[in-house]
Design an enzyme around this catalytic site. Structure first.
Site, mmCIF file in Angstrom:
data_model
loop_
_atom_site.group_PDB
_atom_site.id
_atom_site.type_symbol
_atom_site.label_atom_id
_atom_site.label_comp_id
_atom_site.label_asym_id
_atom_site.label_seq_id
_atom_site.Cartn_x
_atom_site.Cartn_y
_atom_site.Cartn_z
ATOM 1 N N GLU A 220 19.689 9.155 -34.356
ATOM 2 C CA GLU A 220 19.346 9.439 -35.596
ATOM 3 C C GLU A 220 20.647 9.999 -36.501
ATOM 4 O O GLU A 220 20.904 9.909 -37.479
ATOM 5 C CB GLU A 220 17.975 10.503 -35.888
ATOM 6 C CG GLU A 220 18.012 11.006 -37.255
ATOM 7 C CD GLU A 220 16.833 12.155 -37.288
ATOM 8 O OE1 GLU A 220 16.097 12.377 -36.464
ATOM 9 O OE2 GLU A 220 16.823 12.473 -38.232
ATOM 10 N N ASP B 256 18.219 20.722 -34.630
ATOM 11 C CA ASP B 256 17.634 19.163 -34.820
ATOM 12 C C ASP B 256 18.450 18.097 -34.200
ATOM 13 O O ASP B 256 19.038 17.642 -34.932
ATOM 14 C CB ASP B 256 17.295 18.959 -36.204
ATOM 15 C CG ASP B 256 16.335 17.645 -36.404
ATOM 16 O OD1 ASP B 256 15.900 17.264 -35.290
ATOM 17 O OD2 ASP B 256 16.064 17.242 -37.517
ATOM 18 N N GLU C 54 7.236 20.589 -40.282
ATOM 19 C CA GLU C 54 7.266 19.600 -41.390
ATOM 20 C C GLU C 54 5.917 19.123 -42.208
ATOM 21 O O GLU C 54 5.882 17.978 -42.391
ATOM 22 C CB GLU C 54 8.327 18.493 -40.626
ATOM 23 C CG GLU C 54 9.633 18.949 -40.319
ATOM 24 C CD GLU C 54 10.531 17.848 -39.859
ATOM 25 O OE1 GLU C 54 9.950 16.923 -39.406
ATOM 26 O OE2 GLU C 54 11.711 18.225 -39.985
#
Ligand code: GCW
Length: 682
Positions: A385, A357, A284
């Protein structure tokens, strides 16, 4: 030396004062123990550890054990004896011998004695004190039991939903100001066996390694050490260059190697029990060895060599994926498998539980089965998240156990923390259970989700059996419910563009990387939906051991929970359950909504068992969770219906929202109040 002992004693008093000062606001976590006045006599049986004065810091955990037991262990008519004993369990394990007149807690280490003390207190708090003559023996199943904090140096927390960092602040140095809180954090962790913590975000600022910051780390480490907790740091791979000391960060460059050696020495000079580094490299946009034409092995081993003389470790993350990859789930395996057996023995590959993820549900990451000559540890996300942040109450032990039951965790385990500076630490009193459960599973992965929930509830909300039963049943149902109302049957990553709270399966603006948009994952079209990862598709199935590959590759044997993860299935295709894909999907979403609505009613039934403050805060949150479940269900089904063109099955309730409205708003809530952030229709 004298000073050290005094410090522990004063600090312990401080903890007790802080505990006494609060109403039931969740601040005490699972350590809500009434102080006793008829204190149990606690004796230290090692002559080299004096009862008072001249306390060597390495024995600080013993001082804490004594003070905790003195203050909180009810009088059982037995004296307690603490001893470090070479014949007792190693690896910080312990025995508790519950005799007729005395209780003996023994371990080969001081920290092991402390774990034994907290275990005894837990047994007391949950109503399970041993029987006369019983000996309990415990030994942790994972060596490194770590929390990872994604805390930035300015005090914000990436994917944190419970306030700001307890370690860092935009105001500058807050270590002294927060020392009581940091100490309570250490105590809570020690009580569940966590033995290390990474203090900063894996998206690491090079500033973390400046001498000024390292001094703050040193002071934090001093607060944590008496509780057996080592500190670790996330490091930015380009630090030598970014800090302006060297013109490159090439891991094979002698100046770079020297720079890291010196930095590591500087760290260990100040913090002798420092644990090591966590690295997110070439992931990332973070820098890494590939920027210099080098490999993960070159990068990890260079850092490992610098840390080796001090016993430090490198945790190298395997979370890598490229923008142009036809299947993101394939990349970590493709990139790391060729390096199996090439890492130093103080390198641990840190692998997320699933290959994409931290989705509400993923199959196990294939690297856990295939990296045979490399140390590997799983990384779980405690912070929610992708599971409703701190608004939705989702108990994660059942999700983690889908992984921990199947893999070797003896090397270690990492959990991305859900801790912030909110009064109840996690922004939601019930999801403190996830911090608790994470620690308990790191210690003993064989514990059941139910037992852990039972322990948590008895120590936090209620000890009355009926209340305990009702609340643990509710907790145990929450993860499956969340999967069902968000993304059942293997659907994944259909979250909103800018955040990961609400649904946006349609999100695909031009110019955004396709692998950051939901259609890349759900692949809905006129025929059907789902990602074809079979041998005819991306061939992701072949990364699994033969038996699993075969199971997943066949649409008729693939477990329904992973169906659309591995297969592109026709809308009208009959599934083994007898229903068509479309009907089954509608029913699964409905199941999720019904469950979420059920939680509201169950919570109301729990009112007599729960204090007003926490009851009300969670009532509002459960109410919001049920509303969000409807929102998710309507958004996903109405959107997928634009492809399937099929009606809802007759037994499905009508939608509450229309697609146009759903597409206009972003479902997002304030994590404290659970109120909508953007204006929403009801
Ligand atoms: O899940 C994603 C998150 C990022 C995170 C990244 C990672 C720390 O959305 O916020 O960055 O994973 O794990 O590195």
């Amino acid at each position: 030396m004298m000073k050290c002992y005094k410090r522990v004693a004063i600090a312990t008093l401080l903890v007790l004062q802080v505990i006494g000062a609060h109403a039931i606001d969740g601040y005490d976590l699972w350590l809500r123990m009434p102080m006793v006045t008829d204190g149990t006599k606690v004796t230290i049986d090692n002559p080299q550890i004096p009862e008072t004065g001249n306390f060597d810091p390495q024995f600080a955990p013993i001082a804490i054990s004594r003070s905790e037991l003195n203050t909180f262990l009810h009088n059982t008519g037995r004296d307690v004896h603490l001893a470090i004993d070479a014949k007792a369990p190693a690896d910080d394990g312990f025995t508790i011998k519950y005799g007729a007149n005395r209780i003996d807690i023994k371990s080969a280490s001081a920290v092991g004695v402390l774990y034994g003390a907290y275990h005894l207190l837990r047994l007391q708090q949950t109503g399970h004190l041993p029987k006369n003559g019983q000996t309990i023996k415990e030994r942790p199943m994972s060596k490194y039991r770590l929390l990872n904090h994604w805390d930035n140096l300015n005090g914000t927390i990436e994917r944190g939903f419970a306030g700001r960092s307890i370690f860092w602040s935009s105001k500058g140095d807050i270590v002294d100001e927060n020392s009581a809180r940091i100490q309570l954090y250490a105590r809570a962790n020690a009580s569940i066996g966590i033995n290390g913590t990474v203090l900063n975000n894996v998206n690491a600022s090079p500033q973390m390694l400046t001498s000024e910051r390292l001094d703050q780390v040193r002071r934090i480490a001093r607060i944590l050490a008496p509780y057996g907790i080592k500190v670790y740091l996330s490091v930015n791979f380009a630090s030598p260059r970014a800090l302006g000391d060297v013109s490159t960060a090439d891991p094979l460059d002698p100046d770079v190697i020297r720079w890291w050696r010196n930095k590591v020495k500087e760290i260990y000079d100040a913090i002798p029990n420092f644990g090591g580094f966590l690295v997110k490299a070439n992931s990332e946009g973070e820098p890494g060895p590939q920027d210099f034409g080098r490999t993960h092995v070159d990068g990890a081993n260079m850092l490992a060599d610098a840390l080796k003389p001090y016993g430090g470790i490198v945790m190298w993350r395997a979370f890598v994926y490229a923008a142009d990859s036809p299947d993101r789930a394939n990349q970590a395996y493709d990139e790391f498998m060729p390096f199996d057996g090439k890492f130093r023995d103080n390198v641990i590959l840190q692998v997320k539980n699933g290959p994409v993820d931290f989705q509400p549900r993923e199959p196990i990451h294939p690297l856990f089965f295939s990296m045979k000559r490399t140390k590997v540890m799983p990384e779980f996300q405690i912070t929610q998240e992708y599971l409703g942040e701190s608004v939705h109450s989702v108990y994660l032990a059942p999700m983690w156990k889908e992984v921990t039951d199947e893999i070797d965790m003896s090397v270690g385990v990492a959990g991305v923390s859900n801790v912030g500076n909110s009064q109840n630490w996690c922004g939601n009193d019930l999801i403190q259970a996830n911090w608790y459960a994470y620690g308990r599973l790191a210690w003993n992965k064989r514990l059941s989700s139910k037992q852990i929930a039972d322990e948590f509830v008895r120590q936090t909300f209620t000890k009355e059996d009926q209340g305990v039963q009702t609340l643990t049943d509710l907790m145990l149902a929450t993860h499956e419910a969340c999967v069902n109302y968000m993304m059942p049957m293997g659907i994944h990553h259909i979250f909103a563009g800018g955040h990961h709270y609400g649904p946006e399966p349609w999100y695909a603006p031009r110019g955004v990387r396709v692998d950051w948009t939901p259609p890349y994952y759900h692949k809905a079209d006129a025929f059907g939906m789902g990602f074809d990862r079979t041998t005819k598709g991306s061939n992701n199935v072949s990364q699994y051991p033969k038996k699993l590959a075969k199971l997943y590759n066949n649409v008729n044997t693939c477990p329904e929970k992973y169906l659309l993860w591995f297969h592109h299935v026709g809308w009208t295709q009959k599934l083994p359950c007898g229903e068509t894909l479309w009907d089954r999907l509608c029913h699964k979403y409905d199941e999720g909504v019904r469950a979420a609505e059920g939680f509201v009613r169950t919570w109301e039934r729990l009112k007599p068992y729960i204090d007003e403050e926490r009851y009300e805060a969670l009532r509002v949150k459960f109410d919001r969770q049920a509303k969000d479940a409807w929102w998710w269900r309507d958004a996903c089904l109405l959107y997928f219906q634009t492809f399937s063109k099929l009606p809802f099955p007759q037994d499905c309730p009508p939608v509450r929202h229309d697609l146009q409205t759903l597409m206009q708003y972003h479902l997002r809530m304030d994590n404290y109040t659970a109120a909508p952030i953007d204006q929403l229709p009801d």
